[in-house]
Design an enzyme around this catalytic site. Structure first.
Site, PDB file in Angstrom:
ATOM      1  N   TRP A 154     -14.832  -3.245  10.364  1.00  0.00           N
ATOM      2  CA  TRP A 154     -15.947  -3.770  11.153  1.00  0.00           C
ATOM      3  C   TRP A 154     -15.712  -3.754  12.651  1.00  0.00           C
ATOM      4  O   TRP A 154     -16.608  -4.093  13.419  1.00  0.00           O
ATOM      5  CB  TRP A 154     -16.245  -5.214  10.718  1.00  0.00           C
ATOM      6  CG  TRP A 154     -15.010  -6.080  10.618  1.00  0.00           C
ATOM      7  CD1 TRP A 154     -14.335  -6.387   9.470  1.00  0.00           C
ATOM      8  CD2 TRP A 154     -14.287  -6.713  11.676  1.00  0.00           C
ATOM      9  NE1 TRP A 154     -13.241  -7.176   9.752  1.00  0.00           N
ATOM     10  CE2 TRP A 154     -13.188  -7.385  11.114  1.00  0.00           C
ATOM     11  CE3 TRP A 154     -14.452  -6.785  13.057  1.00  0.00           C
ATOM     12  CZ2 TRP A 154     -12.264  -8.113  11.863  1.00  0.00           C
ATOM     13  CZ3 TRP A 154     -13.526  -7.502  13.818  1.00  0.00           C
ATOM     14  CH2 TRP A 154     -12.453  -8.159  13.208  1.00  0.00           C
ATOM     15  N   LYS A 178     -18.457   3.749   2.606  1.00  0.00           N
ATOM     16  CA  LYS A 178     -18.574   2.304   2.335  1.00  0.00           C
ATOM     17  C   LYS A 178     -18.120   1.589   3.602  1.00  0.00           C
ATOM     18  O   LYS A 178     -16.937   1.391   3.818  1.00  0.00           O
ATOM     19  CB  LYS A 178     -17.663   1.932   1.152  1.00  0.00           C
ATOM     20  CG  LYS A 178     -18.111   0.740   0.329  1.00  0.00           C
ATOM     21  CD  LYS A 178     -18.304  -0.556   1.079  1.00  0.00           C
ATOM     22  CE  LYS A 178     -17.025  -1.340   1.294  1.00  0.00           C
ATOM     23  NZ  LYS A 178     -17.276  -2.563   2.112  1.00  0.00           N
ATOM     24  N   THR A 235      -5.398  -4.215   2.084  1.00  0.00           N
ATOM     25  CA  THR A 235      -6.406  -3.440   1.362  1.00  0.00           C
ATOM     26  C   THR A 235      -5.949  -1.989   1.225  1.00  0.00           C
ATOM     27  O   THR A 235      -6.178  -1.358   0.185  1.00  0.00           O
ATOM     28  CB  THR A 235      -7.775  -3.518   2.084  1.00  0.00           C
ATOM     29  OG1 THR A 235      -8.047  -4.872   2.394  1.00  0.00           O
ATOM     30  CG2 THR A 235      -8.880  -2.966   1.223  1.00  0.00           C
ATOM     31  N   GLY A 236      -5.304  -1.488   2.268  1.00  0.00           N
ATOM     32  CA  GLY A 236      -4.790  -0.109   2.208  1.00  0.00           C
ATOM     33  C   GLY A 236      -3.859   0.092   1.021  1.00  0.00           C
ATOM     34  O   GLY A 236      -3.896   1.141   0.354  1.00  0.00           O
ATOM     35  N   GLU A 253      -5.448   4.493   7.684  1.00  0.00           N
ATOM     36  CA  GLU A 253      -5.331   4.058   9.089  1.00  0.00           C
ATOM     37  C   GLU A 253      -5.276   2.541   9.050  1.00  0.00           C
ATOM     38  O   GLU A 253      -6.297   1.887   8.812  1.00  0.00           O
ATOM     39  CB  GLU A 253      -6.559   4.510   9.887  1.00  0.00           C
ATOM     40  CG  GLU A 253      -6.675   6.004  10.061  1.00  0.00           C
ATOM     41  CD  GLU A 253      -5.678   6.560  11.047  1.00  0.00           C
ATOM     42  OE1 GLU A 253      -5.107   5.783  11.828  1.00  0.00           O
ATOM     43  OE2 GLU A 253      -5.453   7.771  11.009  1.00  0.00           O
ATOM     44  N   CYS A 287      -7.022  -2.205  16.336  1.00  0.00           N
ATOM     45  CA  CYS A 287      -5.804  -1.920  15.561  1.00  0.00           C
ATOM     46  C   CYS A 287      -4.614  -1.600  16.443  1.00  0.00           C
ATOM     47  O   CYS A 287      -3.486  -1.928  16.122  1.00  0.00           O
ATOM     48  CB  CYS A 287      -6.065  -0.776  14.594  1.00  0.00           C
ATOM     49  SG  CYS A 287      -6.706   0.683  15.429  1.00  0.00           S
ATOM     50  N   SER A 288      -4.886  -0.953  17.593  1.00  0.00           N
ATOM     51  CA  SER A 288      -3.794  -0.512  18.464  1.00  0.00           C
ATOM     52  C   SER A 288      -3.520  -1.508  19.584  1.00  0.00           C
ATOM     53  O   SER A 288      -2.779  -1.191  20.522  1.00  0.00           O
ATOM     54  CB  SER A 288      -4.155   0.841  19.070  1.00  0.00           C
ATOM     55  OG  SER A 288      -5.410   0.734  19.738  1.00  0.00           O
ATOM     56  N   GLU A 386       0.037  -8.783  12.759  1.00  0.00           N
ATOM     57  CA  GLU A 386      -1.230  -8.563  13.456  1.00  0.00           C
ATOM     58  C   GLU A 386      -2.101  -9.820  13.390  1.00  0.00           C
ATOM     59  O   GLU A 386      -2.243 -10.420  12.325  1.00  0.00           O
ATOM     60  CB  GLU A 386      -1.947  -7.409  12.754  1.00  0.00           C
ATOM     61  CG  GLU A 386      -3.220  -6.980  13.411  1.00  0.00           C
ATOM     62  CD  GLU A 386      -3.865  -5.812  12.678  1.00  0.00           C
ATOM     63  OE1 GLU A 386      -4.078  -5.924  11.461  1.00  0.00           O
ATOM     64  OE2 GLU A 386      -4.151  -4.792  13.322  1.00  0.00           O
TER      65      GLU A 386
HETATM   66  P1  NAD Z   1     -10.182  -4.857   5.458  1.00  0.00           P
HETATM   67  O1  NAD Z   1      -8.980  -4.233   4.885  1.00  0.00           O
HETATM   68  O2  NAD Z   1     -10.476  -6.267   5.141  1.00  0.00           O
HETATM   69  O3  NAD Z   1     -11.496  -4.041   5.060  1.00  0.00           O
HETATM   70  C1  NAD Z   1     -11.616  -2.659   5.324  1.00  0.00           C
HETATM   71  C2  NAD Z   1     -12.631  -2.071   4.370  1.00  0.00           C
HETATM   72  O4  NAD Z   1     -12.095  -2.133   3.045  1.00  0.00           O
HETATM   73  C3  NAD Z   1     -13.966  -2.803   4.329  1.00  0.00           C
HETATM   74  O5  NAD Z   1     -15.015  -1.871   4.185  1.00  0.00           O
HETATM   75  C4  NAD Z   1     -13.827  -3.652   3.079  1.00  0.00           C
HETATM   76  O6  NAD Z   1     -15.066  -3.990   2.486  1.00  0.00           O
HETATM   77  C5  NAD Z   1     -13.058  -2.712   2.178  1.00  0.00           C
HETATM   78  N1  NAD Z   1     -12.351  -3.355   1.051  1.00  0.00           N
HETATM   79  C6  NAD Z   1     -11.983  -4.646   0.919  1.00  0.00           C
HETATM   80  N2  NAD Z   1     -11.353  -4.830  -0.258  1.00  0.00           N
HETATM   81  C7  NAD Z   1     -11.322  -3.628  -0.875  1.00  0.00           C
HETATM   82  C8  NAD Z   1     -10.775  -3.166  -2.104  1.00  0.00           C
HETATM   83  N3  NAD Z   1     -10.158  -3.985  -2.948  1.00  0.00           N
HETATM   84  N4  NAD Z   1     -10.888  -1.856  -2.397  1.00  0.00           N
HETATM   85  C9  NAD Z   1     -11.502  -1.005  -1.550  1.00  0.00           C
HETATM   86  N5  NAD Z   1     -12.045  -1.394  -0.374  1.00  0.00           N
HETATM   87  C10 NAD Z   1     -11.952  -2.687  -0.032  1.00  0.00           C
HETATM   88  O7  NAD Z   1     -10.073  -4.637   7.037  1.00  0.00           O
HETATM   89  P2  NAD Z   1     -11.064  -5.169   8.154  1.00  0.00           P
HETATM   90  O8  NAD Z   1     -10.830  -6.640   8.312  1.00  0.00           O
HETATM   91  O9  NAD Z   1     -12.435  -4.656   7.919  1.00  0.00           O
HETATM   92  O10 NAD Z   1     -10.510  -4.391   9.441  1.00  0.00           O
HETATM   93  C11 NAD Z   1      -9.447  -4.855  10.190  1.00  0.00           C
HETATM   94  C12 NAD Z   1      -8.204  -4.042   9.888  1.00  0.00           C
HETATM   95  O11 NAD Z   1      -8.464  -2.658  10.111  1.00  0.00           O
HETATM   96  C13 NAD Z   1      -7.073  -4.407  10.812  1.00  0.00           C
HETATM   97  O12 NAD Z   1      -5.877  -4.527  10.079  1.00  0.00           O
HETATM   98  C14 NAD Z   1      -7.009  -3.210  11.758  1.00  0.00           C
HETATM   99  O13 NAD Z   1      -5.745  -3.026  12.337  1.00  0.00           O
HETATM  100  C15 NAD Z   1      -7.401  -2.084  10.869  1.00  0.00           C
HETATM  101  N6  NAD Z   1      -7.896  -0.955  11.659  1.00  0.00           N
HETATM  102  C16 NAD Z   1      -7.101   0.153  11.776  1.00  0.00           C
HETATM  103  C17 NAD Z   1      -7.528   1.222  12.550  1.00  0.00           C
HETATM  104  C18 NAD Z   1      -6.671   2.449  12.735  1.00  0.00           C
HETATM  105  O14 NAD Z   1      -7.181   3.452  13.223  1.00  0.00           O
HETATM  106  N7  NAD Z   1      -5.405   2.446  12.349  1.00  0.00           N
HETATM  107  C19 NAD Z   1      -8.771   1.172  13.192  1.00  0.00           C
HETATM  108  C20 NAD Z   1      -9.557   0.035  13.027  1.00  0.00           C
HETATM  109  C21 NAD Z   1      -9.106  -1.030  12.267  1.00  0.00           C
END
Ligand code: NAD
Length: 506
Positions: A154, A178, A235-236, A253, A287-288, A386
């Site tokens: 988001w 998604k 989540t990753g 990412e 993120c960065s 983070e």
């Molecule tokens: P999040 O992991 O909570 O959610 C990311 C996405 O995953 C959302 O669309 C969410 O609905 C989905 N999701 C949640 N649970 C899931 C599941 N079990 N299976 C599949 N998908 C699922 O992250 P967030 O809070 O939306 O974003 C913040 C994070 O993103 C921070 O850790 C940030 O560092 C990272 N980020 C990284 C980069 C990069 O380029 N490295 C860029 C932007 C954000």
């Protein structure tokens, strides 16, 4: 009240179960839009549509120039509607309008950039490889990886989607996107631009929904060839585990806790400028973000004093208000999470220099002061993990070697930055940092042409640049044997002659 639908197989449709998600303005906590909430049945339909489009449809079979022409139309639509789209993104996410405008411009550039790259890579053609045996003609082809499940966060809703959707479509893949349930409106607009540009049905599909209800079924779907994920480490890991079951292609990412090293010969004003931008931009939800700052001891006290004054001068308020430099955090949950990290840091012995709570006069909305901690225990969570909010930790160091060791002492490796008047020292430190992105004398500037991604727990693979396109390609080798040559592995005199057979009459 805005109403938004899913986009599946070339049509805007409600969710199969009829569920919806409320979209809240984080500055006033009012619900101003509703979007369809996809569940597994919608994800099934979207993946099936993408599968048909990839296996039998025109999109992957078009010439690169034809795909590029459509992507350029999308870029033009983003530019034509930049202002209203930026306002929508601003209201959905909370970020200052100026930053939302920049995000839309960057997303448009991304579509143009990958349109050019599709043409360039097709023009390069197949690569012939000399294997040292003249009987063989060997070539390498690049083909689209297939159906892509793209899951995005988001913090930069439109831009993070563009980083995946533009190269994936340019490469000839078909996509199911998604976006985050917290900010999704700009992605529904992106679906409209693709639809209006005439993208064939199924080549792009949008499933807005919760992570558990729409994200997890997409990550686990056997019809997806590649998962492209941006989000948190936790989540990753789930997405990677889902991909592992069928050994599918996955790129991640993830988050970071990136260091900024400031040597004592740095210009103090510039150092404070970049330090602030590096951690307070986008409310620190980056993120960065360079949220672990190491300052060489002779500059430490002066820098902290200047930083405190600068942080307290940041104008906080609704992102669409004139002159606002910092908007609200994205949600009540994120606000609570960041406040909890601040309280834990204080209790754990970090010295609060500035901020730490809700700004005066902003009782509604998810607002938080820019927060500065100093003398932070290096084994504390606030130093190591983070926060994803406007919170910076500052510690002193003495030698270059100590700064590098402290900077690299992290499980993350997304980004890092170094500031010094000594160019040779900057170069040495840049090479020593274990991070995918290193800035010298700045922090955060990001260019579509350069690879983006992290080492260690910050992810797998790279977006942007040529690597961000190649991430959506498979390599195929084609090896042709010259039929005039003999292979002769089983010499002819050792193989029994086939008996002469009468033609069958039955
Ligand atoms: P999040 O992991 O909570 O959610 C990311 C996405 O995953 C959302 O669309 C969410 O609905 C989905 N999701 C949640 N649970 C899931 C599941 N079990 N299976 C599949 N998908 C699922 O992250 P967030 O809070 O939306 O974003 C913040 C994070 O993103 C921070 O850790 C940030 O560092 C990272 N980020 C990284 C980069 C990069 O380029 N490295 C860029 C932007 C954000």
């Amino acid at each position: 009240m805005l109403e938004r639908l899913l986009y599946i197989d070339g049509a805007f449709v409600p969710a199969a179960r009829g569920g919806t998600l409320d979209v809240q303005d984080p500055a006033c906590e009012e619900v101003f839009a509703r979007a369809a909430a996809a569940t597994a049945a919608d994800v099934d339909a979207a993946v099936a549509a993408a599968r048909r489009a990839f296996d039998h449809g025109p999109w992957p079979r078009l010439r690169a120039a034809e795909r590029a022409a459509l992507l350029r139309q999308v870029a033009a639509a983003l530019r034509a509607e930049q202002e209203q789209l930026a306002r929508l993104e601003q209201r959905d996410n909370g970020k200052p309008l100026k930053e939302a405008r920049g995000d839309v411009a960057d997303a448009a550039f991304c579509f143009d950039y990958y349109a050019d790259m599709a043409e360039q890579i097709e023009a390069e053609g197949e690569a012939a490889v000399d294997v040292g045996d003249a009987r063989f003609d060997c070539r390498i082809r690049r083909e689209p990886v297939g159906v892509v499940g793209a899951i995005t966060p988001w913090n930069f809703p439109l831009l993070m989607a563009a980083w995946k959707v533009a190269p994936a479509l340019a490469a000839g893949c078909c996509v199911v996107l998604k976006p985050s349930e917290l900010c999704l409106l700009s992605c529904t607009e992106l679906a409209r631009y693709l639809h209006e540009a005439g993208l064939p049905a199924g080549a792009f599909n949008l499933v807005t929904g919760l992570g558990t209800e729409a994200g997890a079924p997409l990550a686990e779907h056997p019809g997806v060839d590649k998962l492209a994920f941006t989000g948190s480490l936790a989540t990753g890991a789930k997405v990677m585990a889902a991909a592992a079951r069928e050994s599918r292609n996955v790129s991640l990412e993830l988050g970071g806790k990136s260091p900024l090293i400031i040597f004592a010969d740095s210009d103090l004003d510039k150092a404070v400028q970049w330090l602030q931008f590096g951690v307070f931009w986008n409310q620190g939800q980056v993120c960065s973000a360079t949220s672990r700052v190491l300052v060489q001891r002779p500059l430490y006290a002066a820098l902290l004093a200047r930083l405190k004054a600068a942080a307290e001068a940041i104008r906080i308020g609704p992102g669409d208000a004139e002159g606002v430099q910092m908007g609200p955090l994205v949600s009540a949950a994120q606000h609570a999470k960041v406040l909890e990290a601040i309280v834990r840091a204080r209790d754990g012995g970090a010295r609060l220099v500035s901020g730490g709570g809700r700004p005066a006069g902003l009782e509604r909305g998810h607002f938080l002061q820019p927060t500065v901690f100093a003398d932070v225990p290096t084994d504390s969570l606030i130093w190591r993990e983070e926060v994803f909010g406007p919170v910076v930790c500052v510690n002193p160091f003495d030698s270059e070697a100590e700064a590098i060791a402290l900077a690299n002492d992290s499980r993350y490796g997304l980004a890092g930055a170094v500031m010094s008047a000594d160019a040779a020292r900057c170069e040495r430190v840049a090479r020593a940092l274990r991070a995918g992105v290193v800035w010298i004398n700045c922090s955060q500037p990001t260019f579509t042409q350069l690879p983006w991604g992290g080492m260690k727990a910050s992810g797998i693979g790279r977006e942007l640049g040529r690597s961000g396109y190649e991430a959506f390609l498979e390599l195929k080798q084609i090896t042709r044997f010259d039929e005039r040559e003999d292979w002769n592995w089983y010499p002819a005199d050792t193989v029994p002659k086939a008996p002469a057979t009468e033609p069958s009459t039955t």
